[in-house]
Motif scaffolding. Structure first.
Motif, mmCIF file in Angstrom:
data_model
loop_
_atom_site.group_PDB
_atom_site.id
_atom_site.type_symbol
_atom_site.label_atom_id
_atom_site.label_comp_id
_atom_site.label_asym_id
_atom_site.label_seq_id
_atom_site.Cartn_x
_atom_site.Cartn_y
_atom_site.Cartn_z
ATOM 1 N N ILE A 167 0.752 -1.279 -0.135
ATOM 2 C CA ILE A 167 0.001 -0.013 0.157
ATOM 3 C C ILE A 167 0.869 1.067 0.028
ATOM 4 N N ALA A 168 1.793 1.283 0.795
ATOM 5 C CA ALA A 168 2.624 2.419 1.046
ATOM 6 C C ALA A 168 3.422 2.666 -0.158
ATOM 7 N N SER A 169 3.802 1.737 -1.015
ATOM 8 C CA SER A 169 4.652 2.049 -2.163
ATOM 9 C C SER A 169 4.080 2.292 -3.325
ATOM 10 N N GLY A 170 2.624 2.148 -3.295
ATOM 11 C CA GLY A 170 1.732 2.344 -4.308
ATOM 12 C C GLY A 170 1.698 1.186 -5.301
ATOM 13 N N ASP A 171 2.120 -0.038 -5.089
ATOM 14 C CA ASP A 171 2.126 -1.116 -5.845
ATOM 15 C C ASP A 171 0.729 -1.504 -5.948
ATOM 16 N N VAL A 172 -0.232 -1.267 -5.070
ATOM 17 C CA VAL A 172 -1.477 -1.845 -4.876
ATOM 18 C C VAL A 172 -2.448 -0.674 -4.946
ATOM 19 N N GLU A 173 -3.523 -0.683 -5.180
ATOM 20 C CA GLU A 173 -4.654 0.643 -5.261
ATOM 21 C C GLU A 173 -5.815 0.220 -4.337
ATOM 22 N N PRO A 174 -6.586 1.022 -3.898
ATOM 23 C CA PRO A 174 -8.035 0.924 -3.153
ATOM 24 C C PRO A 174 -8.757 -0.066 -4.009
ATOM 25 N N VAL A 175 -9.512 -0.817 -3.619
ATOM 26 C CA VAL A 175 -10.513 -1.705 -4.016
ATOM 27 C C VAL A 175 -11.944 -0.987 -3.815
ATOM 28 N N ASN A 176 -12.580 -1.188 -4.969
ATOM 29 C CA ASN A 176 -13.991 -0.587 -4.959
ATOM 30 C C ASN A 176 -14.988 -1.758 -4.622
ATOM 31 N N THR A 177 -15.237 -2.042 -3.434
ATOM 32 C CA THR A 177 -15.797 -3.293 -2.811
ATOM 33 C C THR A 177 -17.199 -3.369 -3.457
ATOM 34 N N GLY A 178 -17.723 -2.369 -3.969
ATOM 35 C CA GLY A 178 -19.118 -2.242 -4.517
ATOM 36 C C GLY A 178 -19.096 -3.151 -5.847
ATOM 37 N N LEU A 179 -17.968 -3.347 -6.183
ATOM 38 C CA LEU A 179 -17.917 -4.149 -7.651
ATOM 39 C C LEU A 179 -17.417 -5.695 -7.264
ATOM 40 N N VAL A 180 -17.661 -5.835 -5.926
ATOM 41 C CA VAL A 180 -17.338 -7.433 -5.687
ATOM 42 C C VAL A 180 -18.490 -7.607 -4.935
ATOM 43 N N PRO A 181 -19.491 -8.202 -5.637
ATOM 44 C CA PRO A 181 -20.849 -8.545 -4.948
ATOM 45 C C PRO A 181 -20.538 -9.566 -3.481
ATOM 46 N N ASN A 182 -19.722 -10.484 -3.589
ATOM 47 C CA ASN A 182 -19.520 -11.488 -2.394
ATOM 48 C C ASN A 182 -18.750 -10.933 -1.200
ATOM 49 N N TYR A 183 -18.412 -9.510 -1.270
ATOM 50 C CA TYR A 183 -17.710 -8.936 -0.321
ATOM 51 C C TYR A 183 -18.676 -8.624 0.839
ATOM 52 N N ALA A 184 -20.099 -8.443 0.301
ATOM 53 C CA ALA A 184 -21.181 -8.075 1.291
ATOM 54 C C ALA A 184 -21.119 -8.975 2.424
ATOM 55 N N ASP A 185 -20.844 -10.355 2.095
ATOM 56 C CA ASP A 185 -21.143 -11.588 2.759
ATOM 57 C C ASP A 185 -19.897 -11.633 3.798
ATOM 58 N N VAL A 186 -18.769 -11.249 3.516
ATOM 59 C CA VAL A 186 -17.796 -11.321 4.332
ATOM 60 C C VAL A 186 -17.938 -10.883 5.765
ATOM 61 N N PHE A 187 -17.228 -11.703 6.655
ATOM 62 C CA PHE A 187 -17.311 -11.601 8.229
ATOM 63 C C PHE A 187 -16.970 -10.167 8.143
ATOM 64 N N ASP A 188 -17.977 -9.336 9.002
ATOM 65 C CA ASP A 188 -17.646 -7.950 9.185
ATOM 66 C C ASP A 188 -16.323 -7.428 10.211
ATOM 67 N N PHE A 189 -15.947 -8.566 11.000
ATOM 68 C CA PHE A 189 -14.957 -8.535 11.787
ATOM 69 C C PHE A 189 -13.532 -8.576 10.930
ATOM 70 N N LEU A 190 -13.781 -8.928 9.761
ATOM 71 C CA LEU A 190 -12.430 -9.082 8.863
ATOM 72 C C LEU A 190 -12.300 -7.716 8.144
ATOM 73 N N LYS A 191 -13.159 -6.909 8.184
ATOM 74 C CA LYS A 191 -13.124 -5.693 6.958
ATOM 75 C C LYS A 191 -12.623 -4.530 7.713
ATOM 76 N N ASN A 192 -11.926 -3.624 7.093
ATOM 77 C CA ASN A 192 -11.392 -2.390 7.486
ATOM 78 C C ASN A 192 -10.568 -2.588 8.746
#
Length: 401
Positions: free
Chosen positions: A122-147
């Protein structure tokens, strides 16, 4: 499972993270959930999906992207390729340091990053933020693993949680009595199991010592085992130097630790649940526990390269890999808790989610997940500097001698 060798070794060159971080953020950012006290490069998440580009280059831990070539019965890639038209090209890596180096080449679209690598990416800019709205299955992921601190910065998601597990205390029930409930059995200089202790071979193991001291010596003021000032860091180093002659073997390959437990060369140590399961299945009398002090652990995240020319296929892969069926297949094959609760209905072993504590937020809260230490203290302090991973690596070399 026996065909896999997970070489989760210590990573080097963590100074790259510190250099990429620039100045620290405000004190409010440093203390905020998901805030690491640094400002990553400004990158935008993908706004919308387009036409699949025909391929996706996947950088993954062994066992995370199986296409049937290692075992015809283990394949969650072929179906994805047929469904999406995205051919999956997989490159497996053996260590977090190797993964970070490979991502810098710009040749890979997505990566399964552990917490001891994700902040650097993240710090080096090798990966970018993810638009989780474009990942439908993200909504089902356990909340305690997010953010979480290893997959987001200032509450901006940089990936999709994949799977997680704890570094447990394991022992031979025929050699260690009474059953241990504390890490003291490994750290107490008077432990009766000197020479028969197995410990994890990585600079990140300093966090295990820090976690023990957080409970054993509260006067040190340790709040986060990955945020250690000079005094706290020295205490952890001293503890591991004291432990050094008590350790019979350091391990980075869980199969080697399993063999040591079976042979009796080790009778107590830190281990993964998969190690315990494998060792028990082969006849050795071992058990495990999450000790009273808690434990360190891992939570892996699928992240998207900032340089990826295959963003739509990348997002389709992220959505697929945390879909109930695929997430179940990976969790069982790799030996971890799935991130999607719906995966539990798809596992072949219906006891899997219970064994790996899937959905158990109280259990998960006792785990201090691997996070790359940086000079900006991850516990929110701004009046001192903490030891970065470069210092951890140098200290580990000195500890092992």
């Amino acid at each position: 499972m026996k065909n896999r060798k997970l070489a989760l070794a210590g990573l080097l060159g963590a100074g790259l993270l510190v250099a990429a971080c620039g100045t620290s953020g405000s004190s409010s950012n440093a203390a905020a959930p998901g805030g690491q006290g640094f400002t990553p490069p400004k990158l935008d998440a993908l706004a919308q999906l387009g036409r699949p580009e025909g391929q996706v280059n996947v950088l993954a831990w062994p066992g995370y992207a199986e296409n049937g070539s290692n075992d015809p019965a283990v394949d969650w890639v072929t179906g994805f390729e047929k469904e999406t038209g995205c051919k999956v090209n997989v490159k497996a890596f053996g260590t977090s340091d190797e993964a970070v180096s490979l991502m810098k080449t710009g040749q890979y679209d997505v990566i399964s990053a552990s917490g001891d690598a994700s902040l650097r990416l993240i710090a080096s800019g090798d990966v970018e933020p993810v638009n989780t709205g474009l990942v439908p299955n993200y909504a089902d992921v356990f909340d305690f693993l997010k953010n979480r601190p290893w997959n987001s910065v200032n509450n901006v998601a940089y990936g999709v949680p994949h799977g997680w597990g704890a570094n447990l205390l394991t022992w031979r029930t025929d050699k260690v009595t009474p059953p241990p409930t504390s890490w003291s059995v490994m750290f107490d200089p008077n432990s009766p199991y000197k020479g028969k202790i197995s410990a994890y071979d990585s600079p990140i193991y300093l966090a295990d010592a820090a976690l023990y001291l957080q409970n054993k010596k509260p006067e040190l003021g340790i709040k986060n085992p990955y945020a250690l000032d000079d005094k706290q860091f020295q205490a952890a180093v001293d503890l591991l130097k004291q432990q050094r002659p008590m350790v019979g073997e350091y391990w980075s390959d869980y199969l080697k630790e399993s063999q040591a437990l079976k042979s009796g060369d080790a009778v107590v140590g830190t281990a993964w649940q998969v190690t315990v399961n494998l060792t028990k299945s082969e006849g050795a009398p071992v058990e495990s526990v999450l000790p009273s002090e808690g434990a360190t652990g891992w939570s892996d995240t699928w992240m998207v390269s900032a340089k990826s020319p295959h963003k739509t296929c990348s997002y389709k892969w992220l959505n697929h890999i945390v879909s109930p069926k695929a997430n179940a297949q990976v969790a069982e094959y790799f030996g971890e808790s799935p991130s999607n609760p719906k995966a539990c209905a798809e596992t072949k072993d219906k006891t899997h989610c219970g064994t790996y504590h899937a959905g158990d937020a109280a259990y998960a809260s006792k785990i201090q997940y691997w996070t790359t230490p940086i000079t900006q203290c991850l516990d929110g302090r701004t009046d001192v500097k903490c030891k970065d991973y470069g210092e951890w690596t140098r200290a580990w070399t000195e500890i092992k001698g």
